[in-house]
Design an enzyme around this catalytic site. Structure first.
Site, short mmCIF file in Angstrom:
data_model
loop_
_atom_site.label_atom_id
_atom_site.label_comp_id
_atom_site.label_asym_id
_atom_site.label_seq_id
_atom_site.Cartn_x
_atom_site.Cartn_y
_atom_site.Cartn_z
N HIS A 283 7.80 61.78 -26.62
CA HIS A 283 7.67 62.97 -25.76
C HIS A 283 6.41 62.95 -24.91
O HIS A 283 6.27 63.73 -23.98
CB HIS A 283 7.71 64.23 -26.62
CG HIS A 283 9.07 64.50 -27.17
ND1 HIS A 283 9.97 65.33 -26.54
CD2 HIS A 283 9.73 63.99 -28.25
CE1 HIS A 283 11.09 65.35 -27.24
NE2 HIS A 283 10.97 64.54 -28.27
N ASP B 283 0.66 64.50 -18.61
CA ASP B 283 1.63 65.25 -19.41
C ASP B 283 2.93 64.45 -19.47
O ASP B 283 3.40 63.98 -18.42
CB ASP B 283 1.90 66.62 -18.74
CG ASP B 283 2.24 67.71 -19.75
OD1 ASP B 283 2.72 67.37 -20.83
OD2 ASP B 283 2.01 68.89 -19.43
C1 GDG Z 1 5.30 67.88 -25.40
C2 GDG Z 1 4.70 67.04 -24.27
C3 GDG Z 1 6.79 67.35 -22.96
C4 GDG Z 1 6.67 78.57 -26.49
N1 GDG Z 1 5.85 79.60 -26.61
C5 GDG Z 1 5.10 79.64 -25.54
C6 GDG Z 1 5.49 78.58 -24.76
N2 GDG Z 1 6.48 77.94 -25.37
C7 GDG Z 1 7.28 76.78 -24.92
C8 GDG Z 1 7.44 76.66 -23.43
C9 GDG Z 1 7.86 75.22 -23.29
C10 GDG Z 1 7.12 74.55 -24.44
O1 GDG Z 1 6.68 75.56 -25.31
C11 GDG Z 1 5.96 73.75 -23.96
O2 GDG Z 1 6.42 72.50 -23.51
P1 GDG Z 1 5.58 71.54 -22.55
O3 GDG Z 1 6.47 70.50 -22.05
O4 GDG Z 1 5.03 72.37 -21.45
O5 GDG Z 1 4.36 70.95 -23.38
P2 GDG Z 1 4.04 70.36 -24.89
O6 GDG Z 1 4.09 71.43 -25.89
O7 GDG Z 1 2.72 69.69 -24.75
O8 GDG Z 1 5.18 69.30 -25.23
C12 GDG Z 1 5.27 67.46 -22.94
C13 GDG Z 1 7.38 68.05 -24.17
O9 GDG Z 1 6.74 67.63 -25.37
C14 GDG Z 1 8.86 67.78 -24.29
O10 GDG Z 1 9.13 66.42 -24.38
O11 GDG Z 1 7.30 67.95 -21.80
O12 GDG Z 1 4.76 66.64 -21.92
O13 GDG Z 1 3.28 67.15 -24.26
O14 GDG Z 1 9.22 75.09 -23.50
O15 GDG Z 1 8.36 77.57 -22.97
N3 GDG Z 1 4.91 78.33 -23.60
C15 GDG Z 1 3.93 79.17 -23.20
N4 GDG Z 1 3.55 80.23 -23.92
C16 GDG Z 1 4.07 80.49 -25.10
O16 GDG Z 1 3.66 81.41 -25.78
N5 GDG Z 1 3.33 78.94 -22.06
#
Ligand code: GDG
Length: 771
Positions: free
Chosen positions: A179, A388
């Site tokens: 990821h 990211d």
């Molecule tokens: C890793 C990689 C990659 C839940 N509560 C909140 C919140 N969430 C959700 C968001 C979004 C998810 O969490 C965050 O996903 P991201 O992709 O932005 O980032 P990582 O957690 O670092 O995830 C990343 C991912 O795995 C999938 O493969 O894309 O690059 O690092 O779904 O909705 N988001 C926010 N506030 C909350 O309270 N902002």
């Protein structure tokens, strides 16, 4: 702990965290569903598992339950986890979690894989625990996974697990998805030698290794080539006895869920509430987990610069900064939180006036509906990670813009930037670019906003998380077919029995063996491949049987063969059939030709040898070879092609053949090859048993002329004219050892063949286990 078995394939998902957390309150256990990206993302796919006849019938999830559980409670929790969450917990002690999760995963791999080497630590005890925890996962999987299941392992916490599992369950298809980014070779190699090798070996234990972007896939393949020495064709890595595929699967989101939520009454109520409290301002949103990779500080600095350069916007814009708590207890994250808060305070102090606060800061988890409401009220989403893997927040913002307006400012360092080219793309390392992008975003006319947003929405609507998971699982299942390919070709116990029986029955046998890569393994310097005692003893034993005609058919020059094998009473064939020596006799040439062309071509080969370090020229009487096994692994192939082009142009009217061999380019006389010699031998010999083994393209000439009943065996994996294949030099030795085993001979002659069968069982044990 054997879970229920089904007839159709079951999908076993493995990740560090389970989709729920266990906590203890008033002496009772409480279960809370977790809402991480992976869990939420996979939810829509998992709810459909079982409905598609081509896919898995059901699923089970294996991972850590979010807390340390005392041994006496584990049994109950295991039962409840399976019942309520289709989950099987892997229990880890606090100390293990400390060294594994907070340690190796988050202090070594996380920064390094995000191309931020300076915070990375390299501590042996952490690595040891990382390994131990991966083994614990393997042990739990061994009690869960059945022979018909498919296993999908997630993320950087479990990079050793694919190989650990494949070793024990070679027939089960294993997929691995990373990821986070896979860094460039220059960064990856910063890991100590044994660690980086073990991590890559661990990953290629999977049948399918998936990444978010093409770039990460290429980085991975490059490291596999440079560190492990395995090349690839279109992402297909050919290993002895099996293939591994590396491919790109950009993860999507549950598009409809965000799109539908954005107009739902629940979110609309939240939107009105937000608008009421924020007032008549333009809203810029920043929302992510607390992490230094997310570039939150740069973002604030960019916003600061924007307000400084654009005083007309003061009082008319608000940055809503949502920071989701993450990795609490890791010093670096605690420090970062303090620094962020200082920065927010500075900006608010610098520009704020009564009635207007430039940054509205929230440090807490935001549930789904309020999060979507934030997406809906924000005119601009500012997503500026330094690095990211994908970034789902950017995609969710786009999905939630039902009206089509809104501007996404996105870092080009996020995997998502590859799919969202209509966003305002910035380099997050430059504060000036962030400030300028905010100014640009605020000026983009509504029509243009909608035009760009609709294109991105269309794309995200098609590439949903459901499709991502289906594609990945289907691709991994597709490797089952590839596994079957090796099943039918490999040396089975039955084939060995047949070979042995025919060998014993026969009255006149021809055994044709290639030398390099068949009898001895390849070495970097081709002059150092002298046969060891084991090979000489084997040859002697085979040759001592008067029924055997043993022939070494090599591309090497006759002098080398003479000095290495000349003392043996066997036939030697040098330069791919050009020279032949029978028993102790003189060498004879199979064709009268002129080798004048050599003088003309040698300088060209020497020039290439000078150009590419680690390559060398081998000069034989009627052939020339440019060896590049010792060259930089990435440069060897393209330079070889260039050399072949040059040689083809120069040899148009010369009777030579230019061959791409195993890490070598060979120029030799046309019309003579291993096949022509074999054909001659077979014509005069009246053999009733023929065995031929070889690993190289030049051995294909040999396989091609053999009668259909002959035992032709290709050493190593790749397509071949041979009837059978075996894995490596070691298996060649075992097979030849079987033919010369005296005890077996007695056994076969005089009665019960139990010993033979036991021997065969031992011999083929490794093969059977691999399939
Ligand atoms: C890793 C990689 C990659 C839940 N509560 C909140 C919140 N969430 C959700 C968001 C979004 C998810 O969490 C965050 O996903 P991201 O992709 O932005 O980032 P990582 O957690 O670092 O995830 C990343 C991912 O795995 C999938 O493969 O894309 O690059 O690092 O779904 O909705 N988001 C926010 N506030 C909350 O309270 N902002």
């Amino acid at each position: 702990m054997q879970t229920q078995r089904a007839h159709r394939r079951r999908l076993v998902i493995v990740s560090n965290r389970l989709p729920f957390s266990v906590g203890e309150a008033d002496g009772k256990f409480e279960y809370r569903e977790t809402t991480g990206g992976l869990v939420t993302g996979l939810a829509s796919y998992l709810s459909s598992v079982g409905s598609d006849a081509a896919g898995p019938a059901e699923y089970v999830w294996v991972g850590w339950p979010g807390a340390t559980i005392a041994q006496e409670s584990q049994k109950d929790i295991t039962a409840e986890a399976l019942e309520r969450f289709r989950s099987v917990p892997v229990y880890l002690s606090e100390q293990e979690m400390d060294q594994f999760y907070l340690g190796f995963c988050n202090k070594t791999i996380w920064p390094l894989f995000h191309s931020l080497p300076s915070p990375a630590v390299f501590e042996e005890p952490m690595w040891q625990v990382y390994r131990k925890v991966n083994e614990k996962f393997r042990d739990v999987l061994l009690s869960v996974v059945g022979p018909d299941d498919i296993v999908w392992i997630h993320d950087y916490h479990l990079m050793l697990l694919p190989a650990l599992l494949n070793e024990r369950m070679p027939a089960v298809p294993i997929g691995f998805f990373l990821h986070i980014p896979f860094p460039s070779y220059e960064i990856f190699r910063l890991l100590p030698g044994t660690w980086r090798k073990e991590i890559l070996d661990g990953l290629i234990g999977a049948d399918m290794v998936g990444f978010h972007t093409y770039e990460y896939t290429q980085h991975f393949l490059q490291s596999v080539l440079r560190i492990l020495g395995h090349g690839h064709t279109m992402g297909q890595i050919l290993l002895p006895g099996r293939d591994v595929k590396a491919d790109t699967f950009p993860m999507g989101i549950d598009y409809d869920r965000y799109a539908a939520a954005s107009t739902s009454p629940e979110v609309q109520t939240e939107v009105s509430r937000l608008r009421g409290s924020l007032g008549e301002v333009r809203v810029v949103l920043s929302a992510d987990r607390l992490d230094y990779t997310k570039g939150i500080q740069n973002r604030l600095q960019g916003y600061d610069l924007f307000l400084e350069q654009n005083p007309q916007w003061r009082g008319k814009i608000v940055l809503v900064l949502v920071v989701v708590p993450s990795r609490i207890g890791v010093e670096q994250y605690d420090l970062m939180k303090r620094q962020l808060e200082e920065l927010v305070g500075r900006i608010n102090g610098k520009y704020g006036i009564i009635g207007w606060t430039p940054v509205v800061y929230q440090y807490r988890h935001v549930p789904f509906a309020p999060l979507v409401a934030l997406y809906v009220v924000s005119d601009v989403a500012l997503v500026t990670p330094l690095r990211d893997g994908m970034n789902l927040v950017a995609k969710e913002y786009v999905a939630a813009r039902a009206g089509g307006d809104g501007v996404l400012i996105l870092s080009e360092m996020a995997g998502a930037a590859k799919e969202l080219g209509e966003a305002v793309l910035i380099n997050p390392n430059h504060t000036g670019e962030i400030a300028a992008a905010i100014a640009v975003a605020l000026k983009i006319p509504r029509d243009e906003q909608i035009r760009r947003m609709r294109i991105m929405q269309g794309r995200l609507q098609r590439s949903t998380v459901h499709r991502w998971a289906t594609d990945f699982v289907q691709a991994t299942l597709g490797t089952v077919e590839a596994k079957k390919k090796y099943d039918t070709e490999g040396l089975s116990a039955d084939m060995c029995k047949l070979l042995l029986r025919d060998y014993r029955k026969s009255g006149k046998r021809l055994i044709l063996l290639d030398y390099d890569g068949t009898l001895v393994p390849f070495v970097r310097e081709h002059s150092k491949a002298r046969p060891g005692h084991r090979v000489i003893a084997l040859m002697q034993k085979l040759a001592s049987d008067p029924l055997n005609e043993l022939v070494i058919v090599s591309g090497r020059d006759r002098h080398t063969l003479e000095s290495w094998l000349g003392a043996l009473p066997i036939r030697l064939v040098a330069e791919h059939g050009f020279f032949i020596r029978s028993g102790g006799n003189e060498w004879r040439a199979s064709k009268q030709v002129s080798g004048d062309w050599k003088a003309r071509l040698t300088p060209i080969l020497r020039l290439f040898a000078d150009r590419l370090p680690g390559t060398s020229v081998e000069e034989k009487e009627y052939s020339l070879v440019w060896h590049y096994r010792g060259a930089d692994p990435e440069q060897g192939e393209p330079v070889a092609h260039e050399l072949i082009d040059n040689l083809n142009a120069l040899t148009g009217n010369v009777d030579v053949q230019i061959m791409q061999a195993n890490k070598a380019v060979e120029i030799r006389m046309a019309g003579v090859n291993k096949g022509t010699v074999a054909r001659e031998l077979i014509a005069v010999g009246k053999y009733d048993f023929i065995l031929a083994m070889g690993d190289d393209r030049t051995d294909e000439d040999l396989f091609a002329v053999l009668p259909p009943w002959a035992f032709s065996i290709k050493v190593g994996s790749a397509y071949s004219r041979a009837r059978f294949s075996c894995r490596d030099v070691d298996e060649v030795h075992r097979l030849l050892g079987m033919l010369t085993d005296q005890a077996l001979e007695e056994d076969i002659r005089h009665g019960p063949v139990t010993r033979t069968l036991q021997f065969l069982a031992r011999l083929t044990k490794g093969w059977a286990e691999r399939r």
